[in-house]
Design a protein around this motif. Structure first.
Motif, mmCIF file in Angstrom:
data_model
loop_
_atom_site.group_PDB
_atom_site.id
_atom_site.type_symbol
_atom_site.label_atom_id
_atom_site.label_comp_id
_atom_site.label_asym_id
_atom_site.label_seq_id
_atom_site.Cartn_x
_atom_site.Cartn_y
_atom_site.Cartn_z
ATOM 1 N N ASP A 110 0.859 -1.037 -0.357
ATOM 2 C CA ASP A 110 -0.126 -0.165 -0.182
ATOM 3 C C ASP A 110 0.762 1.021 0.222
ATOM 4 O O ASP A 110 1.794 1.279 0.974
ATOM 5 N N VAL A 111 0.454 2.377 -1.023
ATOM 6 C CA VAL A 111 1.055 3.477 -0.198
ATOM 7 C C VAL A 111 1.474 4.640 0.623
ATOM 8 O O VAL A 111 0.154 4.412 1.303
ATOM 9 N N ALA A 112 1.706 4.531 0.969
ATOM 10 C CA ALA A 112 2.170 5.224 2.233
ATOM 11 C C ALA A 112 1.677 6.522 1.975
ATOM 12 O O ALA A 112 1.639 7.107 1.256
ATOM 13 N N THR A 113 0.916 7.428 3.327
ATOM 14 C CA THR A 113 1.066 8.558 3.262
ATOM 15 C C THR A 113 1.216 9.194 4.738
ATOM 16 O O THR A 113 1.902 9.053 5.058
ATOM 17 N N ASN A 115 0.254 10.550 6.968
ATOM 18 C CA ASN A 115 -0.196 10.405 8.136
ATOM 19 C C ASN A 115 -0.752 8.723 9.081
ATOM 20 O O ASN A 115 -0.444 9.008 10.403
ATOM 21 N N GLY A 116 -0.573 8.435 7.784
ATOM 22 C CA GLY A 116 -1.587 7.064 7.976
ATOM 23 C C GLY A 116 -0.588 6.122 9.184
ATOM 24 O O GLY A 116 -1.066 5.780 10.373
ATOM 25 N N LEU A 117 0.842 6.008 8.721
ATOM 26 C CA LEU A 117 1.974 5.688 10.387
ATOM 27 C C LEU A 117 2.751 7.021 10.793
ATOM 28 O O LEU A 117 3.941 6.059 10.685
ATOM 29 N N ALA A 118 2.326 8.053 11.177
ATOM 30 C CA ALA A 118 2.926 9.154 11.749
ATOM 31 C C ALA A 118 3.372 8.912 12.979
ATOM 32 O O ALA A 118 4.634 9.181 13.369
ATOM 33 N N ALA A 119 2.749 7.612 13.965
ATOM 34 C CA ALA A 119 2.995 7.472 15.025
ATOM 35 C C ALA A 119 3.512 6.036 15.556
ATOM 36 O O ALA A 119 3.457 5.555 16.298
ATOM 37 N N SER A 120 3.735 5.767 14.415
ATOM 38 C CA SER A 120 4.112 4.189 14.472
ATOM 39 C C SER A 120 5.885 4.345 14.244
ATOM 40 O O SER A 120 6.372 4.583 13.875
ATOM 41 N N THR A 121 6.553 3.672 15.640
ATOM 42 C CA THR A 121 7.742 3.154 15.771
ATOM 43 C C THR A 121 8.134 2.308 15.039
ATOM 44 O O THR A 121 9.386 3.035 14.399
ATOM 45 N N ARG A 122 7.637 0.941 14.852
ATOM 46 C CA ARG A 122 7.440 -0.084 14.021
ATOM 47 C C ARG A 122 7.858 0.777 12.371
ATOM 48 O O ARG A 122 9.663 0.466 12.361
ATOM 49 N N PHE A 123 7.242 1.700 12.431
ATOM 50 C CA PHE A 123 7.632 2.276 11.189
ATOM 51 C C PHE A 123 9.247 3.191 10.906
ATOM 52 O O PHE A 123 9.765 3.546 10.080
ATOM 53 N N ALA A 124 8.878 4.263 11.874
ATOM 54 C CA ALA A 124 10.046 5.030 12.229
ATOM 55 C C ALA A 124 11.757 4.242 11.708
ATOM 56 O O ALA A 124 12.044 4.221 11.158
ATOM 57 N N LEU A 125 11.744 2.635 12.548
ATOM 58 C CA LEU A 125 13.320 2.235 12.833
ATOM 59 C C LEU A 125 13.049 1.323 11.351
ATOM 60 O O LEU A 125 13.793 1.885 10.759
ATOM 61 N N ASP A 126 11.782 1.723 10.260
ATOM 62 C CA ASP A 126 11.926 0.967 9.351
ATOM 63 C C ASP A 126 12.261 2.085 7.857
ATOM 64 O O ASP A 126 13.107 2.109 7.818
ATOM 65 N N ILE A 127 12.344 2.550 8.080
ATOM 66 C CA ILE A 127 13.351 4.384 7.326
ATOM 67 C C ILE A 127 13.825 4.433 7.751
ATOM 68 O O ILE A 127 15.104 4.384 6.979
ATOM 69 N N VAL A 206 3.399 0.043 1.935
ATOM 70 C CA VAL A 206 3.330 -0.440 3.179
ATOM 71 C C VAL A 206 3.009 -1.710 3.591
ATOM 72 O O VAL A 206 1.964 -2.030 2.220
ATOM 73 N N HIS A 207 2.608 -2.189 4.657
ATOM 74 C CA HIS A 207 1.380 -4.392 4.902
ATOM 75 C C HIS A 207 1.914 -3.392 6.337
ATOM 76 O O HIS A 207 2.747 -3.596 7.027
ATOM 77 N N GLY A 208 0.312 -2.868 6.822
ATOM 78 C CA GLY A 208 0.524 -2.610 8.961
ATOM 79 C C GLY A 208 1.480 -1.665 8.481
ATOM 80 O O GLY A 208 1.167 -0.520 8.503
ATOM 81 N N GLU A 209 2.107 -1.741 10.052
ATOM 82 C CA GLU A 209 3.800 -0.855 10.228
ATOM 83 C C GLU A 209 4.412 -1.059 9.317
ATOM 84 O O GLU A 209 5.337 -0.220 9.868
ATOM 85 N N ARG A 210 5.135 -1.630 8.230
ATOM 86 C CA ARG A 210 6.316 -2.446 8.258
ATOM 87 C C ARG A 210 6.471 -1.467 6.657
ATOM 88 O O ARG A 210 5.761 -1.301 5.639
ATOM 89 N N LEU A 211 7.182 -1.168 6.526
ATOM 90 C CA LEU A 211 7.669 -0.697 5.195
ATOM 91 C C LEU A 211 8.358 -1.890 4.352
ATOM 92 O O LEU A 211 9.064 -2.475 4.713
ATOM 93 N N VAL A 212 7.809 -2.276 2.853
ATOM 94 C CA VAL A 212 7.655 -3.065 1.991
ATOM 95 C C VAL A 212 8.199 -3.012 1.109
ATOM 96 O O VAL A 212 9.047 -4.372 0.569
ATOM 97 N N GLY A 213 8.941 -2.146 0.550
ATOM 98 C CA GLY A 213 8.725 -1.591 -1.001
ATOM 99 C C GLY A 213 9.710 0.023 -0.984
ATOM 100 O O GLY A 213 8.708 0.584 -0.302
ATOM 101 N N VAL A 214 10.075 -0.060 -1.619
ATOM 102 C CA VAL A 214 10.668 1.226 -2.293
ATOM 103 C C VAL A 214 10.795 1.354 -3.619
ATOM 104 O O VAL A 214 11.088 0.928 -3.957
ATOM 105 N N LEU A 215 9.828 2.850 -4.158
ATOM 106 C CA LEU A 215 10.330 2.700 -5.330
ATOM 107 C C LEU A 215 10.888 3.824 -6.144
ATOM 108 O O LEU A 215 11.199 3.951 -4.832
#
Length: 297
Positions: A110-113, A115-127, A206-215
């Motif tokens: 899913d394309v990230a937005t 604010n969609g994961l702005a408060a996700s620690t897991r996503f921040a660590l993936d970034i 993204v998928h859930g709170e995880r980064l899964v792909g980079v375009l």
């Protein structure tokens, strides 16, 4: 979106794909409605995508650009632990679409937005992990190529003046001018490193709170080590940005230079895409709001 934009006829494009890549003749081919500003994207079946540049170029120049992008994508894939499209081929110009175009593998997600994961620690660590892995790649003696963001901040003064003038009725330009006047004076934060160079939400899956792909890794190359930090300002809230900063060990200058690149990009998005691409314009506003709320420059 652009004055020099090429007309895209979906039926014509489908015919070009089938004629030049007959192995996809029996696949469903559909144009995707995306927030992208550089290419029209057509999905071919479940595993392939075709990308047609939107801005008119000379065919030879376009072909050279697409070959450079393919090489950069291949190099990027060796250093990113997150999936990224692989180049599969180049298409030829046609009568009604006058430039070469690219075929590449499809990445699910899913394309990230903003604010969609702005408060996700897991996503921040993936970034943060993504940026760290790219920084660790060898530049092989290469330097910033001078194209776009990633070099000297003051080189963008003329563009910023265009943005300020076109934003008079849209934003608090007086305050934004003051911010740029301070950000542009920041000194370099270190030697150039390998960088994706456009880590905006539309280029992250993204998928859930995880980064899964980079375009859109076709600009992968050496740049200011702060450049990829724009992802933190485009995608994360204050606490999650601090997680990225701590994970990467960014000092004060590097962190503020990352904010400066996010500022330069956001200023252009708001007015340029106000009518033609509201999602991109909204991204610019969202990022500027974060910068104004958090920065004491």
């Amino acid at each position: 979106m652009h004055d020099n934009q090429v007309h895209i006829d979906a039926d014509v494009i489908r015919g070009m794909i089938v004629d030049q890549f007959p192995q996809y003749r029996d696949e469903r081919i559909e144009r995707l409605e995306t927030a992208g500003t550089v290419n029209a994207i057509f999905r071919i079946g479940s595993r392939v995508a075709a990308r047609f540049p939107l801005r008119k170029m000379e065919p030879v120049e376009c072909a050279e650009m697409l070959r450079r992008e393919a090489a950069a994508m291949t190099e990027f894939s060796k250093h990113s632990r997150f999936a990224t499209p692989r180049p599969l081929g180049l298409g030829r110009p046609g009568v009604l679409y006058p430039m070469p175009w690219a075929v590449q593998s499809w990445i699910e997600g899913d394309v990230a937005t903003p604010n969609g994961l702005a408060a996700s620690t897991r996503f921040a660590l993936d970034i943060a992990d993504l940026i760290a892995s790219l920084r660790a790649a060898d530049t092989h003696g290469r330097h910033f190529d001078g194209q776009g963001r990633g070099g000297n901040l003051p080189d963008h003064d003329d563009w910023m003046e265009v943005c300020f003038k076109n934003s008079e009725d849209l934003l608090d330009v007086a305050r934004l001018r003051l911010m740029w006047a301070r950000l542009r004076e920041l000194p370099p934060s270190g030697p150039h490193v390998m960088s994706h160079r456009d880590l905006i939400p539309a280029n992250l899956l993204v998928h859930g709170e995880r980064l899964v792909g980079v375009l859109d890794a076709g600009s992968f190359g050496p740049a200011d080590p702060a450049l990829d930090l724009v992802a933190a300002w485009h995608l994360l809230d204050r606490d999650r940005r601090e997680i990225v900063r701590a994970h990467l060990g960014s000092g004060d200058v590097e962190w503020k230079r990352g904010a400066a690149w996010a500022f330069q990009q956001a200023m252009g998005l708001v007015w340029y895409y106000e009518r033609s691409n509201p999602r991109m314009s909204a991204l610019g506003r969202n990022t500027l709001s974060r910068l104004l709320d958090d920065l004491d420059v």
